[in-house]
Design a protein around this motif. Structure first.
Motif, mmCIF file in Angstrom:
data_model
loop_
_atom_site.group_PDB
_atom_site.id
_atom_site.type_symbol
_atom_site.label_atom_id
_atom_site.label_comp_id
_atom_site.label_asym_id
_atom_site.label_seq_id
_atom_site.Cartn_x
_atom_site.Cartn_y
_atom_site.Cartn_z
ATOM 1 N N ASP A 1 -9.780 -5.097 12.688
ATOM 2 C CA ASP A 1 -10.800 -4.123 13.047
ATOM 3 C C ASP A 1 -11.473 -4.593 14.325
ATOM 4 O O ASP A 1 -12.029 -5.681 14.385
ATOM 5 C CB ASP A 1 -11.816 -4.000 11.916
ATOM 6 C CG ASP A 1 -12.896 -2.977 12.208
ATOM 7 O OD1 ASP A 1 -12.790 -2.248 13.213
ATOM 8 O OD2 ASP A 1 -13.856 -2.902 11.426
ATOM 9 N N ASP B 1 -0.514 -1.844 7.074
ATOM 10 C CA ASP B 1 0.361 -0.706 6.819
ATOM 11 C C ASP B 1 1.740 -1.265 6.514
ATOM 12 O O ASP B 1 2.169 -2.244 7.134
ATOM 13 C CB ASP B 1 0.439 0.208 8.049
ATOM 14 C CG ASP B 1 -0.876 0.906 8.315
ATOM 15 O OD1 ASP B 1 -1.461 1.454 7.360
ATOM 16 O OD2 ASP B 1 -1.319 0.910 9.478
ATOM 17 N N SER C 1 -0.942 1.455 2.125
ATOM 18 C CA SER C 1 -1.636 0.556 3.038
ATOM 19 C C SER C 1 -2.897 0.086 2.330
ATOM 20 O O SER C 1 -3.297 0.650 1.307
ATOM 21 C CB SER C 1 -1.980 1.263 4.350
ATOM 22 O OG SER C 1 -2.838 2.349 4.107
ATOM 23 N N HIS D 1 -9.348 -6.187 8.104
ATOM 24 C CA HIS D 1 -7.938 -6.052 8.447
ATOM 25 C C HIS D 1 -7.393 -4.809 7.768
ATOM 26 O O HIS D 1 -7.837 -4.435 6.701
ATOM 27 C CB HIS D 1 -7.126 -7.257 7.955
ATOM 28 C CG HIS D 1 -7.549 -8.545 8.559
ATOM 29 N ND1 HIS D 1 -8.496 -9.348 7.985
ATOM 30 C CD2 HIS D 1 -7.162 -9.158 9.691
ATOM 31 C CE1 HIS D 1 -8.666 -10.413 8.737
ATOM 32 N NE2 HIS D 1 -7.877 -10.326 9.777
ATOM 33 N N LYS D 2 -6.402 -4.205 8.403
ATOM 34 C CA LYS D 2 -5.690 -3.100 7.789
ATOM 35 C C LYS D 2 -4.221 -3.473 7.785
ATOM 36 O O LYS D 2 -3.690 -3.970 8.782
ATOM 37 C CB LYS D 2 -5.891 -1.801 8.564
ATOM 38 C CG LYS D 2 -5.160 -0.641 7.922
ATOM 39 C CD LYS D 2 -5.416 0.668 8.609
ATOM 40 C CE LYS D 2 -4.659 1.746 7.845
ATOM 41 N NZ LYS D 2 -4.814 3.045 8.416
ATOM 42 N N GLU E 1 -5.885 -3.277 -4.459
ATOM 43 C CA GLU E 1 -5.053 -2.622 -3.455
ATOM 44 C C GLU E 1 -3.784 -3.428 -3.184
ATOM 45 O O GLU E 1 -2.700 -2.868 -3.028
ATOM 46 C CB GLU E 1 -5.841 -2.420 -2.159
ATOM 47 C CG GLU E 1 -6.915 -1.357 -2.280
ATOM 48 C CD GLU E 1 -7.673 -1.129 -0.988
ATOM 49 O OE1 GLU E 1 -7.206 -1.580 0.085
ATOM 50 O OE2 GLU E 1 -8.728 -0.498 -1.035
ATOM 51 N N SER F 1 -3.437 -5.187 11.376
ATOM 52 C CA SER F 1 -4.306 -4.970 12.530
ATOM 53 C C SER F 1 -5.716 -5.411 12.180
ATOM 54 O O SER F 1 -6.159 -5.309 11.043
ATOM 55 C CB SER F 1 -4.284 -3.503 12.961
ATOM 56 O OG SER F 1 -4.675 -2.671 11.896
ATOM 57 N N THR G 1 -6.889 -2.105 3.134
ATOM 58 C CA THR G 1 -7.826 -2.709 4.084
ATOM 59 C C THR G 1 -8.686 -3.733 3.366
ATOM 60 O O THR G 1 -8.882 -3.653 2.151
ATOM 61 C CB THR G 1 -8.747 -1.654 4.715
ATOM 62 O OG1 THR G 1 -9.535 -1.060 3.681
ATOM 63 C CG2 THR G 1 -7.975 -0.594 5.454
ATOM 64 N N THR G 2 -9.170 -4.681 4.140
ATOM 65 C CA THR G 2 -10.094 -5.683 3.600
ATOM 66 C C THR G 2 -11.461 -5.558 4.250
ATOM 67 O O THR G 2 -12.246 -6.467 4.184
ATOM 68 C CB THR G 2 -9.577 -7.110 3.857
ATOM 69 O OG1 THR G 2 -9.551 -7.331 5.274
ATOM 70 C CG2 THR G 2 -8.214 -7.328 3.255
ATOM 71 N N SER G 3 -11.745 -4.491 4.904
ATOM 72 C CA SER G 3 -12.928 -4.238 5.720
ATOM 73 C C SER G 3 -12.800 -4.891 7.089
ATOM 74 O O SER G 3 -13.532 -4.534 7.994
ATOM 75 C CB SER G 3 -14.214 -4.723 5.055
ATOM 76 O OG SER G 3 -14.438 -4.044 3.848
#
Length: 147
Positions: free
Chosen positions: A21, A134, A125, A131-132, A67, A19, A127-129
């Motif tokens: 942001d 899961d 999960s 995009h997230k 991550e 997803s 995040t790249t700041s």
């Protein structure tokens, strides 16, 4: 989706929900470490990130890589709980897009390949700041497998 070639049955369904942001306009701010006190800031469009970048949004490239590595380790470790696949298998990528997205002509519609009487394991999960992602794996319960 991992399916048995002989049975045609869906045996595993790996899901990675990406997803975006909504607070961003699609641009990405990249910080590069410089020799002076002023760091250069570039705004780029798209998903191309220079290898020299040290920060993506609020996270460093190293934090994002760490991550991603944690998820890869967890996927690798999933062999400890996933049932052994006893038949030759194939895999298909199911990609869910926006209805207005332009997709290649070779792509075809598919059913969601759900697995009845399944177990689900939620994976890490990250995040790249901007995009997230899961992740989850669904698999057929061992009880349902023919021994």
């Amino acid at each position: 989706v991992v399916s048995g070639i002989d049975s045609g049955e869906t045996l595993e369904r790996w899901q990675f929900n990406v997803s975006v942001d909504n607070g961003t306009d699609g641009s990405v701010e990249i910080s590069r470490a410089g020799n002076d006190e002023n760091k250069s800031h570039n705004v780029i469009k798209g998903n191309i990130i220079d290898n020299k970048a040290t920060k993506i949004g609020k996270k460093t490239v190293k934090e994002v890589h760490d991550e991603i590595q944690a998820i890869i380790r967890q996927i690798t470790a999933s062999v400890t709980f996933l049932p052994l696949l006893n038949e030759p298998c194939s895999f298909d990528l199911l990609i869910y897009t926006n209805t207005s997205a332009v997709v290649p002509k070779k792509w075809a519609d598919s059913d969601p390949c759900y697995i009845m009487n399944s177990q689900e394991v939620k994976l890490r999960s990250f995040t790249t700041s901007f995009h997230k992602v899961d992740s989850m794996v669904t698999y057929k319960e061992k009880d349902e497998w023919e021994l």
